[in-house]
Design a protein around this motif. Structure first.
Motif, short mmCIF file in Angstrom:
data_model
loop_
_atom_site.label_atom_id
_atom_site.label_comp_id
_atom_site.label_asym_id
_atom_site.label_seq_id
_atom_site.Cartn_x
_atom_site.Cartn_y
_atom_site.Cartn_z
N GLY B 42 -4.63 -8.94 -13.70
CA GLY B 42 -3.80 -8.27 -14.69
C GLY B 42 -3.76 -6.78 -14.45
N ARG B 43 -4.93 -6.24 -14.20
CA ARG B 43 -5.01 -4.80 -14.00
C ARG B 43 -4.27 -4.37 -12.71
NH1 ARG B 43 -9.33 -0.71 -15.73
NH2 ARG B 43 -8.56 1.06 -14.54
N ILE B 44 -4.42 -5.21 -11.68
CA ILE B 44 -3.72 -4.92 -10.42
C ILE B 44 -2.20 -4.93 -10.65
CG2 ILE B 44 -3.27 -5.77 -8.09
CD1 ILE B 44 -6.13 -6.95 -8.17
N ALA B 45 -1.75 -5.94 -11.40
CA ALA B 45 -0.32 -6.05 -11.67
C ALA B 45 0.15 -4.82 -12.44
CB ALA B 45 -0.04 -7.32 -12.47
N GLN B 46 -0.65 -4.40 -13.42
CA GLN B 46 -0.32 -3.22 -14.22
C GLN B 46 -0.15 -1.99 -13.32
OE1 GLN B 46 -3.35 -2.62 -17.13
NE2 GLN B 46 -1.89 -2.24 -18.76
N GLU B 47 -1.13 -1.82 -12.41
CA GLU B 47 -1.10 -0.68 -11.51
C GLU B 47 0.11 -0.76 -10.57
OE1 GLU B 47 -2.63 2.13 -11.33
OE2 GLU B 47 -1.66 2.67 -9.43
N ALA B 48 0.41 -2.00 -10.13
CA ALA B 48 1.54 -2.19 -9.21
C ALA B 48 2.83 -1.73 -9.88
CB ALA B 48 1.64 -3.65 -8.80
N VAL B 49 2.97 -2.07 -11.18
CA VAL B 49 4.20 -1.71 -11.89
C VAL B 49 4.24 -0.21 -12.15
CG1 VAL B 49 5.49 -1.99 -14.04
CG2 VAL B 49 4.46 -3.99 -12.91
N SER B 50 3.12 0.34 -12.65
CA SER B 50 3.15 1.75 -13.05
C SER B 50 3.23 2.67 -11.83
CB SER B 50 1.91 2.08 -13.89
OG SER B 50 0.76 1.95 -13.10
N GLY B 51 2.66 2.22 -10.71
CA GLY B 51 2.67 3.08 -9.54
C GLY B 51 3.80 2.76 -8.57
N PHE B 52 4.79 2.01 -9.05
CA PHE B 52 5.81 1.49 -8.14
C PHE B 52 6.58 2.59 -7.41
CE2 PHE B 52 9.97 -0.40 -7.10
CZ PHE B 52 9.53 -1.46 -6.35
N THR B 53 7.00 3.63 -8.14
CA THR B 53 7.83 4.66 -7.50
C THR B 53 7.04 5.41 -6.43
OG1 THR B 53 7.37 5.86 -9.54
CG2 THR B 53 9.64 5.17 -9.17
N ARG B 54 5.77 5.74 -6.73
CA ARG B 54 4.94 6.45 -5.77
C ARG B 54 4.74 5.58 -4.51
NH1 ARG B 54 -0.82 7.25 -7.53
NH2 ARG B 54 0.27 6.23 -9.23
N MET B 55 4.50 4.31 -4.80
CA MET B 55 4.24 3.35 -3.72
C MET B 55 5.47 3.19 -2.83
SD MET B 55 1.63 1.83 -2.86
CE MET B 55 1.43 0.90 -1.37
N GLN B 56 6.65 3.21 -3.46
CA GLN B 56 7.90 3.03 -2.72
C GLN B 56 8.01 4.03 -1.57
OE1 GLN B 56 10.98 3.19 -5.63
NE2 GLN B 56 12.04 1.45 -4.78
N GLU B 57 7.64 5.27 -1.88
CA GLU B 57 7.72 6.33 -0.89
C GLU B 57 6.82 6.02 0.31
OE1 GLU B 57 7.14 10.97 -1.27
OE2 GLU B 57 7.63 10.02 -3.17
N HIS B 58 5.56 5.65 -0.02
CA HIS B 58 4.60 5.31 1.03
C HIS B 58 5.08 4.11 1.84
CE1 HIS B 58 1.47 8.13 0.00
NE2 HIS B 58 1.55 7.77 -1.28
N ALA B 59 5.57 3.09 1.11
CA ALA B 59 6.00 1.86 1.80
C ALA B 59 7.17 2.16 2.72
CB ALA B 59 6.37 0.79 0.78
N GLY B 60 8.11 3.00 2.26
CA GLY B 60 9.27 3.35 3.07
C GLY B 60 8.83 3.89 4.42
N SER B 61 7.85 4.77 4.38
CA SER B 61 7.35 5.36 5.62
C SER B 61 6.72 4.30 6.52
CB SER B 61 6.34 6.45 5.26
OG SER B 61 5.53 6.75 6.36
N THR B 62 5.94 3.40 5.89
CA THR B 62 5.31 2.33 6.68
C THR B 62 6.35 1.39 7.28
OG1 THR B 62 3.39 2.43 5.23
CG2 THR B 62 3.61 0.47 6.60
N ILE B 63 7.38 1.08 6.48
CA ILE B 63 8.42 0.17 6.97
C ILE B 63 9.11 0.77 8.19
CG2 ILE B 63 10.67 -0.86 6.44
CD1 ILE B 63 9.67 -1.15 3.54
#
Lengths: 293, 260
Positions: B42-63
């Motif tokens: 649950g907590r992981i899911a919460q963090e995944a949702v709340s941190g989505f925009t920040r993560m998107q940037e990182h993921a874009g670079s990795t992709i």
């Protein structure tokens, strides 16, 4: 057959044009494999000819050097002795001069039927559009209309074989080598295909070397038959098939046909027996422990 | 019909996954495990949702890095396989070296690459290339060897040249094998990109992971893992799609068997 009345079955073979330069001539071919003690003599002085527009069969026991003969003709192997001539020119060891149909259809699974049919022309560097038009025309003639864009695995064995035959037929080389093309088919399909090939060949008359181990098939289709011995392979006998063209479907019931068939069968049996005694003499049963130096 | 089949093949693993998540959640709350050791789903899911925009940037670079590295790596792999196959003797001479090269630990080699090539894109692409060209080479070479001997003898009999045999028989025949190699190296390449990012980068899932770990944000590490898995799956799916588009000639039964 209606055609039979027009052309009497006079027993004469089809006229052979220009006997001086047969389409294919094998002159004293010899070939061995291996070296020293383990050397196996496969061919020993094989000479034969195929005239222009003539249908010639080779029959031999299995394990005779039939495929080796083909590989020599195809230029894949050099003979130890002897020469291969086509239309009078020496072509020993040269590749790409024959059109060929292997034992199994060997259609390329990633090519559609029409793309398979043009493969030999493609390899020869002929223009694709023209080849495709020809392929479609011929596929329709052999009853494969509607399957031009199908992949080989969608076709039955007999249909694949017909497609492979079109591929061989369309290749630009005049001389056609058929290596037991119906060997892998069931008896009924095989009979169908023989009749089909007979009609097709009689309409086109290419020079054909046909390899088979069915005596009946050879007699049904050919103008001449060469009987081969077991290893080392020689020509045991050359035989002119005394039935005219076009050949009647019921020629196999002709008493002369049956007589010839029995004669060849006897000869092959004698050859096999001779082969077995020769093998026994060459390798007498070793001592109890089975080793011999 | 097809949709129903897909649904039928999807629900058992999904159900198993859901069950696992429920057990995990229960275990975490029952035993009172601290979230910096093992966060609950649950907590992981919460963090995944709340941190989505920040993560998107990182993921874009990795992709971007993954795709670049994967393309370079698999193209290198295909080219090496073709050369080894076509040049007589090359395979015997270089094949053992290839295998040795795969036993050099990437963790040891990557810092060296940084020393030689700096912190730019080049050393990272080299890392991914090294990780993913090997499966492609092996699979492709294998495919070349599998060419049907009857078809090969047919090509020889009609006088095909070496190059014609390669282009018309060996290459198309090796495509299914090549794709098996691509599927493996596709999943490796995401991992390769993350490792490359660990060694010095400003952005990327790898960097995010390092930051999360050093601040004991275990939930964020798990989010990063989920992203990596998802990216690998998407890349795998894309390769599968490309395979379906390019190899249409396979009999349906054989294709089905392969899937099983």
């Amino acid at each position: 057959m209606a055609l039979m009345q027009e052309r009497p079955q006079d027993g004469t073979p089809p006229a052979q044009t220009a006997p001086a330069a047969p389409c294919l001539e094998l002159d004293g071919l010899a070939k061995s494999f291996g070296r020293g003690r383990r050397q196996v003599r496969v061919l020993e002085n094989v000479s034969l000819t195929v005239g222009q527009g003539e249908f010639v069969s080779l029959i031999g026991p299995s394990g005779s050097g039939k495929s080796t003969i083909l590989h020599l003709i195809g230029g894949l192997l050099p003979p130890d002795a002897g020469a291969i001539r086509m239309e009078g020119r020496e072509v020993t060891g040269r590749k790409g001069l024959i059109s060929y149909m292997p034992q199994s259809a060997a259609l390329f699974p990633w090519r559609t039927i029409e793309d398979n049919a043009v493969l030999a022309r493609e390899v020869a560097g002929l223009p694709r559009a023209e080849s495709l038009a020809l392929a479609r025309e011929w596929l329709a003639k052999v009853g494969l209309a509607g399957y031009e864009r199908a992949y080989p695995h969608m076709l039955s064995g007999g249909m694949q074989q017909r497609a492979a035959f079109v591929r061989a037929l369309l290749s630009p080389q005049e001389f056609l080598c058929l290596d037991e093309p119906f060997g892998a088919l069931d008896a009924l399909t095989r009979q169908d295909m023989q009749q089909w090939l007979l009609a097709l060949w009689e309409a086109n008359r290419r020079s054909v070397l046909f390899i088979t181990h069915s005596i009946e098939e050879a007699l049904l289709l050919s103008d001449r038959v060469y009987l081969l011995s077991g290893k080392p392979t020689r020509v045991l006998r050359e035989l002119r098939v005394p039935f005219g063209r076009p050949r009647a479907e019921d020629v196999a019931d002709d008493p002369r046909f049956l007589e010839l068939k029995r004669e060849i069968y006897e000869e092959m049996k004698r050859e096999q027996a001779r082969q077995e005694t020769a093998a026994r003499e060459a390798a007498p049963p070793a001592g109890r422990f089975g080793f011999r130096r | 019909m097809k949709k129903r089949q897909l649904a039928a093949s999807l629900w058992p693993p999904l159900a198993a996954l859901a069950l696992l998540a429920i057990l995990w959640q229960l275990a975490v709350s029952l035993f009172g495990i601290a979230s910096w050791i093992l966060p609950s789903p649950g907590r992981i899911a919460q963090e995944a949702v709340s941190g989505f925009t920040r993560m998107q940037e990182h993921a874009g670079s990795t992709i971007r890095l993954t795709l670049l590295g994967f393309s370079v790596g698999s193209c290198t792999g295909i080219a090496v396989a073709c050369l080894l196959h076509v040049i007589p003797g090359a395979k015997r001479a270089l094949y053992p070296l290839l295998i040795v090269s795969q036993n050099i630990p990437m963790i040891a080699l990557a810092p060296l690459l940084m020393i030689w090539f700096g912190f730019g894109l080049l050393p990272k692409v080299i890392v991914i290339t090294l990780v993913c060209f090997f499966p492609v080479v092996i699979a492709t070479l294998d495919g070349f060897l599998q060419a049907d001997p009857v078809m090969r003898s047919y090509m020889n009999m009609i006088g095909a040249t070496r190059i014609q045999i390669f282009r018309k028989l060996e290459w198309p025949g090796a495509l299914p094998s090549l794709f098996s190699g691509l599927k493996i190296s596709g999943t490796y390449s995401v991992m390769g990109a993350v490792i490359a990012e660990w060694l010095g980068s400003e952005k990327g899932i790898g960097v995010y992971m390092l930051l999360a770990r050093s601040s004991f944000r275990t939930d964020r590490v798990f989010v990063a893992i989920v992203w990596i898995v998802a990216l690998s799956l998407v890349l795998f799916g894309l390769i599968l799609l490309l395979e379906r588009l390019l190899i249409r000639w396979k009999p349906a039964s054989a294709a089905n068997k392969e899937r099983e």
